[in-house]
Motif scaffolding. Sequence first.
Motif, PDB file in Angstrom:
ATOM      1  N   ASP A   8       2.590   9.033 -11.902  1.00 29.03           N
ATOM      2  CA  ASP A   8       2.076   7.669 -11.951  1.00 29.03           C
ATOM      3  C   ASP A   8       3.169   6.657 -12.273  1.00 29.03           C
ATOM      4  O   ASP A   8       3.062   5.495 -11.917  1.00 29.03           O
ATOM      5  N   HIS A  13       0.716   0.615 -11.482  1.00 31.85           N
ATOM      6  CA  HIS A  13      -0.349  -0.259 -10.981  1.00 31.85           C
ATOM      7  C   HIS A  13       0.261  -1.614 -10.630  1.00 31.85           C
ATOM      8  O   HIS A  13       1.044  -2.168 -11.403  1.00 31.85           O
ATOM      9  N   TRP A  27      -5.690  -8.827  -5.005  1.00 33.43           N
ATOM     10  CA  TRP A  27      -6.571  -7.934  -5.762  1.00 33.43           C
ATOM     11  C   TRP A  27      -7.842  -8.614  -6.266  1.00 33.43           C
ATOM     12  O   TRP A  27      -8.739  -7.928  -6.764  1.00 33.43           O
ATOM     13  N   LEU A  69      -7.148  -7.394 -12.605  1.00 34.59           N
ATOM     14  CA  LEU A  69      -7.064  -6.037 -13.141  1.00 34.59           C
ATOM     15  C   LEU A  69      -8.456  -5.504 -13.472  1.00 34.59           C
ATOM     16  O   LEU A  69      -8.796  -4.368 -13.132  1.00 34.59           O
ATOM     17  N   SER A  72     -10.261  -4.595 -10.340  1.00 34.66           N
ATOM     18  CA  SER A  72      -9.747  -3.438  -9.602  1.00 34.66           C
ATOM     19  C   SER A  72     -10.571  -2.181  -9.889  1.00 34.66           C
ATOM     20  O   SER A  72     -10.467  -1.191  -9.166  1.00 34.66           O
ATOM     21  N   ASP A  73     -11.401  -2.232 -10.924  1.00 33.95           N
ATOM     22  CA  ASP A  73     -12.344  -1.155 -11.246  1.00 33.95           C
ATOM     23  C   ASP A  73     -13.747  -1.765 -11.176  1.00 33.95           C
ATOM     24  O   ASP A  73     -14.244  -2.291 -12.167  1.00 33.95           O
TER      25      ASP A  73
END
Length: 108
Positions: A8, A13, A27, A69, A72-73
């Motif tokens: 990662d 990210h 995003w 951010l 993004s979920d």
Amino acid sequence: MTPGAPDDRAHPHPLLPGATPATIHTWLATAEDRAGFVAEYDDALERARRELDISGVHEVIERWRRVALLQSDPAGFRHVVRYAAELATGAASPDDEPLEVTRRKAGI
């Protein structure tokens, strides 16, 4: 890290601190949010030109980076919005309530 798992750290990210305005714009989940970001960013740039102070530009970028951010979920974002709306109104939102309605309740 598990052997064979992707590293990662090699692909951080894209919305970590320092993300560019273009990345943030990409995003953001809704056209309304993208338009809001562009409008606030333009205003901050204009103020920066007048006042020779870019701190407002950085503040706009950082605030919208956090929004992007969260978005993004999608499931996590929905949870945060529902929780914020409950705190603001004192009542849980119905499960089938459109996200935009819940966002207005939460002031997000």
